[in-house]
Design a protein around this motif. Structure first.
Motif, PDB file in Angstrom:
ATOM      1  N   GLY A  40      29.789  32.504  23.889  1.00  0.00           N
ATOM      2  CA  GLY A  40      28.386  32.838  23.696  1.00  0.00           C
ATOM      3  C   GLY A  40      28.116  34.285  24.028  1.00  0.00           C
ATOM      4  O   GLY A  40      29.027  35.085  24.229  1.00  0.00           O
ATOM      5  N   GLY A  41      26.840  34.613  24.086  1.00  0.00           N
ATOM      6  CA  GLY A  41      26.493  35.986  24.409  1.00  0.00           C
ATOM      7  C   GLY A  41      25.019  36.258  24.199  1.00  0.00           C
ATOM      8  O   GLY A  41      24.223  35.375  23.880  1.00  0.00           O
ATOM      9  N   ASN A  42      24.669  37.503  24.395  1.00  0.00           N
ATOM     10  CA  ASN A  42      23.337  38.010  24.081  1.00  0.00           C
ATOM     11  C   ASN A  42      23.517  39.418  23.528  1.00  0.00           C
ATOM     12  O   ASN A  42      24.641  39.821  23.215  1.00  0.00           O
ATOM     13  N   LYS A  43      22.441  40.171  23.393  1.00  0.00           N
ATOM     14  CA  LYS A  43      22.568  41.495  22.775  1.00  0.00           C
ATOM     15  C   LYS A  43      23.289  42.491  23.671  1.00  0.00           C
ATOM     16  O   LYS A  43      23.668  43.570  23.217  1.00  0.00           O
ATOM     17  N   TYR A  44      23.509  42.121  24.932  1.00  0.00           N
ATOM     18  CA  TYR A  44      24.163  43.037  25.861  1.00  0.00           C
ATOM     19  C   TYR A  44      25.648  42.727  26.061  1.00  0.00           C
ATOM     20  O   TYR A  44      26.434  43.628  26.345  1.00  0.00           O
TER      21      TYR A  44
END
Length: 251
Positions: free
Chosen positions: A181-185
């Protein structure tokens, strides 16, 4: 996959699966599925978990590649536009889904047909069946959903990777849950136990650099080695792998 010596010599890009240098390839670990140079075979590979039980062979002894022939025995037509994810259940049924249809189905082959046992209208990015036959689902949110094998109910699971958004899911041989997973960072892989506790977070390498670009798929071996398909660009991907000792390799 077995390699012949002549085949390895003809591949200019073939490198040691650990150090990725231009050192000559002399060995292959059958269990890790890694080509090895002398240095990594003697100095690095022995540090891997259960390395003393691994089968390391000289590439001269590998012989010719094995030819595998695949024959289609049966074909089944689904109601889905395409099948994006598929996961096998212990009762010989299958979970299949396609996120553009926003639908996931549990089906069972019967003769030449697929009998639909369950149907849910939900966006799906990844699925995995646990050892207790429950289905974990990534819906593009931080918490995984779960479909109970006993009640058929769709509920929130205990697996939460906030502040990251979940993607691919994999159940290890010891029934732990790996989620990409992840996010914009940042992009991560998180290992969770059956209570949902985060046991390990894989985000940066030994040089404190980001490991992943876009981790799209994940699996593991019985020895505990983890392999992630990392999408580097629209037309290029790579496999990032490591053992529980966290020694990374990319290829």
């Amino acid at each position: 996959m077995a390699f012949s010596l002549s085949g390895i010599r003809s591949q200019a890009l073939a490198k040691c699966g650990i150090c990725e240098t231009d050192r000559p390839i002399k060995w292959k670990c059958i269990d890790c599925d890694n080509l090895l140079c002398n240095h990594c075979k003697e100095k690095v590979h022995p540090q891997f978990q259960n390395a003393k039980d691994h089968r390391v062979v000289n590439i001269k002894d590998l012989g010719q590649p094995t030819v595998v022939e695949l024959n289609i025995n049966k074909q089944y037509l689904t109601e889905l536009t395409a099948v994006q994810c598929m996961s096998y259940c212990h009762d010989d049924s299958l979970w299949i889904c396609y996120n553009r249809d926003k639908k996931i189905q549990r089906v069972k082959p019967e003769g030449t047909k697929l009998n639909i046992l369950s149907n849910f209208n939900i966006m799906v990015y990844g699925i995995a069946v646990t050892q207790s036959n429950n289905l974990l689902i990534s819906t593009g949110k931080s918490k995984l959903k779960q479909i109970s094998s006993k009640t058929g109910a769709l509920t929130d699971s205990v697996y939460n990777m906030s502040p990251f958004i979940t993607s691919a899911i994999h159940i290890t041989s010891d029934n732990k849950v790996l989620v990409t997973g992840g996010n914009k960072y940042s992009k991560v892989v998180i290992l969770m136990n059956q209570n949902g506790d985060h046991e390990r977070v894989y985000e940066h390498d030994q040089h404190k650099q980001p490991i992943f670009t876009f981790p799209r798929g994940i699996t593991s071996t019985r020895n505990g080695n983890i392999h992630v398909f990392d999408e580097v660009s629209d037309d290029r991907g790579r496999v990032v792998g490591w053992g529980y000792n966290q020694y990374l390799y990319r290829r």
